[in-house]
Design an enzyme around this catalytic site. Structure first.
Site, PDB file in Angstrom:
ATOM      1  N   GLN A  76      35.005  37.759  57.175  1.00  0.00           N
ATOM      2  CA  GLN A  76      36.201  37.508  55.319  1.00  0.00           C
ATOM      3  C   GLN A  76      35.703  37.726  54.448  1.00  0.00           C
ATOM      4  O   GLN A  76      35.685  37.444  53.220  1.00  0.00           O
ATOM      5  CB  GLN A  76      37.016  36.308  55.794  1.00  0.00           C
ATOM      6  N   SER A  77      34.221  38.494  54.505  1.00  0.00           N
ATOM      7  CA  SER A  77      33.700  38.646  54.075  1.00  0.00           C
ATOM      8  C   SER A  77      33.614  39.602  52.335  1.00  0.00           C
ATOM      9  O   SER A  77      34.534  40.270  52.419  1.00  0.00           O
ATOM     10  CB  SER A  77      32.185  39.389  54.001  1.00  0.00           C
ATOM     11  N   ASN A  78      34.170  39.205  51.151  1.00  0.00           N
ATOM     12  CA  ASN A  78      34.786  39.934  49.697  1.00  0.00           C
ATOM     13  C   ASN A  78      33.713  40.304  49.701  1.00  0.00           C
ATOM     14  O   ASN A  78      33.287  41.489  49.779  1.00  0.00           O
ATOM     15  CB  ASN A  78      35.101  38.948  48.583  1.00  0.00           C
TER      16      ASN A  78
END
Length: 321
Positions: free
Chosen positions: A75-77
């Protein structure tokens, strides 16, 4: 402030606003709180990485690259914003992700897919090794790859936050302390370098999201020193110059606990501001605890630097359980 201008693309909506948090401040009966809204930088839901990508994508263009490659958690921004920057400037994008390849395609993962990024799952392999293997394969295939480091946190990318510190100073909101989430260390290093360059005395308190304090302090000090050198304003930053709190790591990276949940609810219901469960939620929760415990003085004026990440909210359907 006369600081050398580095090649840069205009991507972010700048300057990001600074707003008071009157209801939250009143509820604490202590410090006066403000917030810097880097969740509003504008690129695919915004966030702090957009500032870094202005410099990194400019460098990729200068080197004739055609493919951006980086890595992060599922879920890396950072990966979501890199994929958006790639789409905007006509690059291909490959994301190396850790996590479960069977994870439901929601939140940032959904956006990565919408932005047409290629996803490579590490599936137990060392992320940096998989990153290098993917880069080598893309090079061999003639895709002209450009490697963006984890979090965009090399001296070039993190220099964006030295510039952001100068932007903050121009907004003329006097504060005693800046509080922010710290993980790869680039944002905190850039702010520290910017403060040194401007000879601005302020405490910059990083709330660690994942690393222990001592190695993170070393990373930030080294990176801040490199940033000052890159900008032609040499300063030697020592680990003792860096303030990091690692008391709020909870059950681990990305694991939502009561600390994050209460901070998310307080900011939402008192100020209408959305945090994310992984970074800003943990940093805000740590800040509130440090206020409650008296570690932060009741007469301080504190700026919380919102680094974004709100799409991650949609990956946590148990948020209000």
């Amino acid at each position: 402030m006369n600081v050398p201008t580095l090649p840069r693309l205009k991507i972010a909506h700048l300057p990001t606003p600074i707003e008071p948090l009157p209801r939250l401040s009143a509820s604490l009966d202590g410090p006066t709180l403000w917030i810097k809204r880097d969740d509003q930088t504008g690129l695919a839901f915004g966030g702090n990485k957009t500032r870094k990508l202005e410099y990194l994508v400019a460098d990729a263009q200068a080197h004739g690259a055609r493919t951006l490659i980086t890595r992060g958690a599922a879920q890396s921004n950072h990966c979501r914003q890199t994929a958006a920057a790639a789409a905007r400037f006509g690059f291909d994008c490959i994301l190396i992700l850790t996590g479960d390849p069977t994870e439901h395609w929601t939140a940032n993962l959904l956006l990565d897919r919408l932005l047409n990024a290629d996803i490579v799952w590490t599936e137990g392999a060392a992320p940096d090794e998989m990153l290098q293997q993917t880069f080598d394969a893309a090079w061999a295939d003639g895709r002209r790859p450009y490697l963006i480091p984890y979090g965009g946190s090399n001296a070039l990318g993190a220099s964006a936050y030295a510039t952001a510190m100068l932007e903050f100073l121009s907004q003329d909101v006097p504060v005693d302390r800046i509080v922010l989430a710290s993980s790869s260390g680039g944002t905190q290093a850039g702010l520290l370098a910017g403060a040194k360059i401007a000879d601005y005395q302020i405490r910059i308190s990083g709330i660690s999201v994942d690393p222990k304090a001592e190695p993170l302090k070393n990373t930030i000090a080294d990176l801040a020193t490199q940033i000052c050198e890159l900008l032609g304003k040499p300063h030697k930053i020592e680990p003792n110059d860096v303030e990091v709190w690692d008391d709020y790591l909870g059950a681990g990276y990305g694991v939502l606990g009561d600390l994050e949940r209460h901070a998310l609810i307080d900011f939402a219901r008192m100020e209408g501001i959305l945090l994310d469960p992984v970074y800003t939620g943990r940093a805000a929760g740590g800040m509130l605890d440090l206020i409650y415990s008296g570690e932060f003085s009741s007469d301080e004026t504190i700026l919380f630097w919102h680094t974004g990440g709100t799409p991650t909210l949609f990956a946590y359907d148990d948020l209000l359980d």
